[in-house]
Design an enzyme around this catalytic site. Structure first.
Site, PDB file in Angstrom:
ATOM      1  N   LYS A 236       0.822  -1.199   0.000  1.00 50.21           N
ATOM      2  CA  LYS A 236       0.000   0.000   0.000  1.00 50.21           C
ATOM      3  C   LYS A 236       0.862   1.256   0.000  1.00 50.21           C
ATOM      4  O   LYS A 236       0.423   2.321  -0.438  1.00 50.21           O
ATOM      5  CB  LYS A 236      -0.881   0.026   1.276  1.00 50.21           C
ATOM      6  CG  LYS A 236      -1.859  -1.092   1.412  1.00 50.21           C
ATOM      7  CD  LYS A 236      -2.541  -0.974   2.773  1.00 50.21           C
ATOM      8  CE  LYS A 236      -3.362  -2.178   3.103  1.00 50.21           C
ATOM      9  NZ  LYS A 236      -3.855  -2.122   4.496  1.00 50.21           N
ATOM     10  N   GLY A 237       2.059   1.152   0.527  1.00 46.53           N
ATOM     11  CA  GLY A 237       2.872   2.329   0.878  1.00 46.53           C
ATOM     12  C   GLY A 237       3.132   3.331  -0.221  1.00 46.53           C
ATOM     13  O   GLY A 237       3.312   4.514   0.058  1.00 46.53           O
TER      14      GLY A 237
ATOM     15  N   GLU B  25       8.192   2.145  -5.963  1.00 48.26           N
ATOM     16  CA  GLU B  25       8.224   1.733  -4.552  1.00 48.26           C
ATOM     17  C   GLU B  25       8.299   2.946  -3.638  1.00 48.26           C
ATOM     18  O   GLU B  25       8.833   3.987  -4.021  1.00 48.26           O
ATOM     19  CB  GLU B  25       9.459   0.849  -4.301  1.00 48.26           C
ATOM     20  CG  GLU B  25       9.173  -0.637  -4.298  1.00 48.26           C
ATOM     21  CD  GLU B  25       8.451  -1.124  -3.042  1.00 48.26           C
ATOM     22  OE1 GLU B  25       7.798  -0.314  -2.358  1.00 48.26           O
ATOM     23  OE2 GLU B  25       8.544  -2.329  -2.759  1.00 48.26           O
ATOM     24  N   ASP B  26       7.780   2.786  -2.444  1.00 48.61           N
ATOM     25  CA  ASP B  26       7.918   3.826  -1.434  1.00 48.61           C
ATOM     26  C   ASP B  26       9.314   3.794  -0.815  1.00 48.61           C
ATOM     27  O   ASP B  26       9.981   4.810  -0.689  1.00 48.61           O
ATOM     28  CB  ASP B  26       6.842   3.669  -0.346  1.00 48.61           C
ATOM     29  CG  ASP B  26       6.724   2.235   0.170  1.00 48.61           C
ATOM     30  OD1 ASP B  26       7.484   1.350  -0.281  1.00 48.61           O
ATOM     31  OD2 ASP B  26       5.874   1.991   1.043  1.00 48.61           O
TER      32      ASP B  26
ATOM     33  N   LYS C 223      17.270   2.501   2.095  1.00 48.35           N
ATOM     34  CA  LYS C 223      18.147   2.409   3.270  1.00 48.35           C
ATOM     35  C   LYS C 223      19.349   1.542   2.903  1.00 48.35           C
ATOM     36  O   LYS C 223      19.293   0.314   3.054  1.00 48.35           O
ATOM     37  CB  LYS C 223      17.402   1.749   4.435  1.00 48.35           C
ATOM     38  CG  LYS C 223      16.163   2.469   4.931  1.00 48.35           C
ATOM     39  CD  LYS C 223      15.549   1.671   6.084  1.00 48.35           C
ATOM     40  CE  LYS C 223      14.206   2.196   6.503  1.00 48.35           C
ATOM     41  NZ  LYS C 223      13.532   1.273   7.457  1.00 48.35           N
TER      42      LYS C 223
ATOM     43  N   ASP D 127       3.243   3.565   6.670  1.00 45.24           N
ATOM     44  CA  ASP D 127       2.459   3.381   7.892  1.00 45.24           C
ATOM     45  C   ASP D 127       3.272   2.839   9.054  1.00 45.24           C
ATOM     46  O   ASP D 127       4.324   2.233   8.883  1.00 45.24           O
ATOM     47  CB  ASP D 127       1.328   2.388   7.626  1.00 45.24           C
ATOM     48  CG  ASP D 127       1.865   0.960   7.476  1.00 45.24           C
ATOM     49  OD1 ASP D 127       2.765   0.751   6.630  1.00 45.24           O
ATOM     50  OD2 ASP D 127       1.432   0.065   8.222  1.00 45.24           O
TER      51      ASP D 127
ATOM     52  N   PHE E  74      13.278   3.541  11.161  1.00 44.03           N
ATOM     53  CA  PHE E  74      11.895   3.330  10.745  1.00 44.03           C
ATOM     54  C   PHE E  74      11.188   4.666  10.530  1.00 44.03           C
ATOM     55  O   PHE E  74      11.187   5.526  11.408  1.00 44.03           O
ATOM     56  CB  PHE E  74      11.151   2.495  11.791  1.00 44.03           C
ATOM     57  CG  PHE E  74       9.780   2.099  11.344  1.00 44.03           C
ATOM     58  CD1 PHE E  74       9.599   1.063  10.437  1.00 44.03           C
ATOM     59  CD2 PHE E  74       8.657   2.784  11.810  1.00 44.03           C
ATOM     60  CE1 PHE E  74       8.328   0.714  10.007  1.00 44.03           C
ATOM     61  CE2 PHE E  74       7.381   2.430  11.374  1.00 44.03           C
ATOM     62  CZ  PHE E  74       7.223   1.397  10.477  1.00 44.03           C
ATOM     63  N   VAL E  75      10.601   4.821   9.350  1.00 47.61           N
ATOM     64  CA  VAL E  75       9.919   6.084   9.020  1.00 47.61           C
ATOM     65  C   VAL E  75       8.433   5.869   8.697  1.00 47.61           C
ATOM     66  O   VAL E  75       8.031   4.777   8.289  1.00 47.61           O
ATOM     67  CB  VAL E  75      10.608   6.786   7.823  1.00 47.61           C
ATOM     68  CG1 VAL E  75      11.995   7.278   8.205  1.00 47.61           C
ATOM     69  CG2 VAL E  75      10.698   5.881   6.599  1.00 47.61           C
TER      70      VAL E  75
ATOM     71  N   ASP F 281      14.197  -1.382   1.723  1.00 44.95           N
ATOM     72  CA  ASP F 281      14.822  -1.612   3.033  1.00 44.95           C
ATOM     73  C   ASP F 281      15.785  -2.790   2.880  1.00 44.95           C
ATOM     74  O   ASP F 281      16.927  -2.620   2.478  1.00 44.95           O
ATOM     75  CB  ASP F 281      13.683  -1.871   4.024  1.00 44.95           C
ATOM     76  CG  ASP F 281      14.133  -2.092   5.445  1.00 44.95           C
ATOM     77  OD1 ASP F 281      15.276  -1.765   5.778  1.00 44.95           O
ATOM     78  OD2 ASP F 281      13.332  -2.597   6.252  1.00 44.95           O
TER      79      ASP F 281
HETATM   80  P1  5GP Z   1      12.042  -4.662   2.023  1.00 41.72           P
HETATM   81  O1  5GP Z   1      11.442  -5.842   1.362  1.00 41.72           O
HETATM   82  O2  5GP Z   1      12.943  -3.848   1.120  1.00 41.72           O
HETATM   83  O3  5GP Z   1      12.715  -5.026   3.318  1.00 41.72           O
HETATM   84  O4  5GP Z   1      10.893  -3.731   2.493  1.00 41.72           O
HETATM   85  C1  5GP Z   1      10.075  -3.123   1.603  1.00 41.72           C
HETATM   86  C2  5GP Z   1       8.769  -2.731   2.240  1.00 41.72           C
HETATM   87  O5  5GP Z   1       8.806  -2.725   3.665  1.00 41.72           O
HETATM   88  C3  5GP Z   1       8.480  -1.320   1.847  1.00 41.72           C
HETATM   89  O6  5GP Z   1       7.822  -1.243   0.602  1.00 41.72           O
HETATM   90  C4  5GP Z   1       7.632  -0.835   3.002  1.00 41.72           C
HETATM   91  O7  5GP Z   1       6.286  -1.196   2.782  1.00 41.72           O
HETATM   92  C5  5GP Z   1       8.165  -1.587   4.179  1.00 41.72           C
HETATM   93  N1  5GP Z   1       9.162  -0.764   4.925  1.00 41.72           N
HETATM   94  C6  5GP Z   1      10.495  -0.853   4.884  1.00 41.72           C
HETATM   95  N2  5GP Z   1      11.079   0.071   5.666  1.00 41.72           N
HETATM   96  C7  5GP Z   1      10.067   0.789   6.200  1.00 41.72           C
HETATM   97  C8  5GP Z   1      10.014   1.919   7.084  1.00 41.72           C
HETATM   98  O8  5GP Z   1      11.014   2.485   7.551  1.00 41.72           O
HETATM   99  N3  5GP Z   1       8.769   2.372   7.394  1.00 41.72           N
HETATM  100  C9  5GP Z   1       7.627   1.816   6.917  1.00 41.72           C
HETATM  101  N4  5GP Z   1       6.481   2.354   7.297  1.00 41.72           N
HETATM  102  N5  5GP Z   1       7.642   0.750   6.075  1.00 41.72           N
HETATM  103  C10 5GP Z   1       8.848   0.250   5.726  1.00 41.72           C
HETATM  104 MG    MG Z   2       5.917  -1.214   0.279  1.00 42.89          MG
END
Ligand code: 5GP
Ligand code: MG
Length: 191
Positions: free
Chosen positions: A58-59, A114-115, A146, A174, A167-168, A118
């Site tokens: 959703k982000g 993507e938002d 990140k 969200d 964490f943001v 991480d």
């Molecule tokens: P990844 O698979 O790269 O670890 O994470 C991707 C998803 O995790 C992002 O699209 C997001 O939805 C969520 N996410 C990662 N870091 C953060 C953060 O700092 N804050 C929030 N609210 N969501 C995050």
């Molecule tokens: Mg996401």
């Protein structure tokens, strides 16, 4: 921008104000438009062959809504739902498809929107599954990344901001489903 935001049990402080996000969206939109005009002259983006933005829910819905207004090309939008957090503030490492993609990828120019990247697991998962359908091109844009949190090797072609491993929330992101409507980005207050 309020100086402190409470969501459930946590406190967040201002990190990236709305004006900075707006400026970055203009820059990214320009960069993306120029990229597709220059590279794909052999199979250009036209009304018959629009760029397909795939927004990861959703982000990324807030970022997508702003970014699309700065891309000066014919664009189509599709959504896919991925989840790897399940309510916590750290990723579980397991990517779940919560909303499937309903669009042909074959022969299309794809830009995954993507938002935040991480660990990179979600984007890796999505890129791997899209590549199998042989798109004409596959690129990615993420508002945030990140670098210290990356666990897998995954390229992001267009990045808004590289941020620390914290964490943001806000601007679509969200904490336990809340905080998506904040107009700026806030960071978890660890003080
Ligand atoms: P990844 O698979 O790269 O670890 O994470 C991707 C998803 O995790 C992002 O699209 C997001 O939805 C969520 N996410 C990662 N870091 C953060 C953060 O700092 N804050 C929030 N609210 N969501 C995050
Ligand atoms: Mg996401």
């Amino acid at each position: 921008m309020p100086t402190k935001v409470h969501i459930h049990d946590k406190q967040f402080v201002p990190f990236i104000p709305a004006e900075k996000l707006h400026k970055k969206n203009q820059e990214l939109g320009r960069e993306i438009s120029e990229h597709y005009r220059a590279i794909h002259s052999e199979a250009p983006i036209t009304d018959q062959n629009p760029l397909l933005l795939i927004s990861v829910l959703k982000g990324s819905f807030v970022f997508l809504a702003d970014l699309i207004r700065h891309i000066d090309l014919p664009v189509e939008v599709e959504f896919i739902g991925l989840s790897s957090y399940h309510g916590a503030t750290e990723t579980t490492g397991v990517v779940q498809e919560t909303i499937p993609l309903r669009q042909t990828i074959h022969g299309r120019h794809i830009l995954v929107t993507e938002d935040i990247v991480d660990s990179g697991l979600s984007l890796r998962y999505l890129k791997d599954s899209l590549i199998k359908e042989s798109p004409l091109s596959l690129h990615t844009v993420s508002l945030l990344r990140k670098p210290e949190a990356l666990k897998v090797d995954v390229t992001v072609d267009f990045v808004g901001f590289d941020i620390e491993n914290k964490f943001v929330v806000g601007y679509g992101l969200d904490y336990q489903e809340l905080g998506r409507g904040l107009d700026g980005i806030y960071v978890l207050d660890e003080a």
